[in-house]
Design an enzyme around this catalytic site. Structure first.
Site, PDB file in Angstrom:
ATOM      1  N   CYS A  42       0.851  -1.201   0.000  1.00 24.62           N
ATOM      2  CA  CYS A  42       0.000   0.000   0.000  1.00 24.62           C
ATOM      3  C   CYS A  42       0.881   1.244   0.000  1.00 24.62           C
ATOM      4  O   CYS A  42       1.466   1.572  -1.016  1.00 24.62           O
ATOM      5  CB  CYS A  42      -0.971  -0.014   1.170  1.00 24.62           C
ATOM      6  SG  CYS A  42      -0.279  -0.543   2.741  1.00 24.62           S
ATOM      7  N   CYS A  95       2.815   2.385   3.182  1.00 23.74           N
ATOM      8  CA  CYS A  95       3.407   2.571   4.505  1.00 23.74           C
ATOM      9  C   CYS A  95       4.659   3.437   4.392  1.00 23.74           C
ATOM     10  O   CYS A  95       5.457   3.257   3.468  1.00 23.74           O
ATOM     11  CB  CYS A  95       3.746   1.223   5.134  1.00 23.74           C
ATOM     12  SG  CYS A  95       2.273   0.208   5.366  1.00 23.74           S
TER      13      CYS A  95
HETATM   14 FE    FE Z   1       1.664   0.154   3.091  1.00 26.85          FE
END
Ligand code: FE
Length: 212
Positions: A111, A113
């Site tokens: 994603c 992070c």
């Molecule tokens: Fe992520």
């Protein structure tokens, strides 16, 4: 909301980032999942008050203090807590050092992070499907597109961020910065250098610094 899109609410959002954010915000407020004041405070903090400046200061400190640098490489958490560079989205940090032999690159393949307390909110390219997929598969090519052309002898290591661990690249201190103090040094440390998509250029020294 269409029920078949429950797992991917973002697919119904507009493609333009600021509109997407507005749409998401409205949705969350409507569902009473968030409080507007709290949200405004969080956005203001990570967008305006933090940005990449905490990370830049940390890098400048590491460049000028060998024992601090070693402590950061061994276990940054006590130092980060002491400096207050700690909190939401930065729970467990690892700091990876670039050298002549090794270049580090950070991605989140799953994603987006990212170490918010040190770098603020991630840039859009960091969250893009292309970067997330290609950083692991063809890091040298990706780096080259960012203008980073590494010698073949330099090894590239790609770090995949997760919800549990976030990475910060400690860039190499550029030539021409000998004798600079922390405030001078931190000004030349860029966000991309701390993600690994930039190599800080040599400086001309203090002679040409005509800036106010
Ligand atoms: Fe992520």
């Amino acid at each position: 909301m269409p029920h078949d899109h429950h797992d991917h609410p973002h697919t119904d959002l507009p493609s333009e980032p600021s509109l997407r954010v507005k749409a998401l915000e409205s949705l969350l407020l409507q569902k009473q999942l968030i409080n507007r004041d709290a949200l405004d405070e969080i956005i203001d903090t990570y967008q305006n008050k933090i940005g990449p400046q905490n990370g830049a200061k940390l890098v400048a400190m590491a460049w000028t203090d060998q024992s601090l640098k070693q402590a950061l490489l061994d276990d940054p958490m006590p130092v980060l807590q002491q400096l207050g560079f700690y909190g939401r989205q930065g729970e467990h940090m690892k700091i990876v050092e670039n050298t002549d032999d090794l270049h580090n690159l950070v991605v989140c393949t799953l994603c987006s992070c990212y170490p918010w307390p040190l770098l603020g909110i991630p840039p859009s390219w960091y969250k893009s499907d292309a970067y997330r997929a290609r950083a692991v598969r063809e890091p040298r090519k990706v780096l080259s597109e960012f203008g980073v052309d590494l010698p073949q002898a330099t090894k590239v290591r790609v770090w995949d961020s997760t919800a549990e661990i976030r990475y910060l690249v400690l860039p190499q201190r550029p030539a021409g910065t000998e004798g600079w103090d922390i405030p001078q040094l931190q000004k030349i440390v860029t966000r991309n250098a701390m993600i690994g998509t930039e190599i800080l250029p040599p400086q001309n020294g203090t002679l040409e610094s005509g800036e106010a």
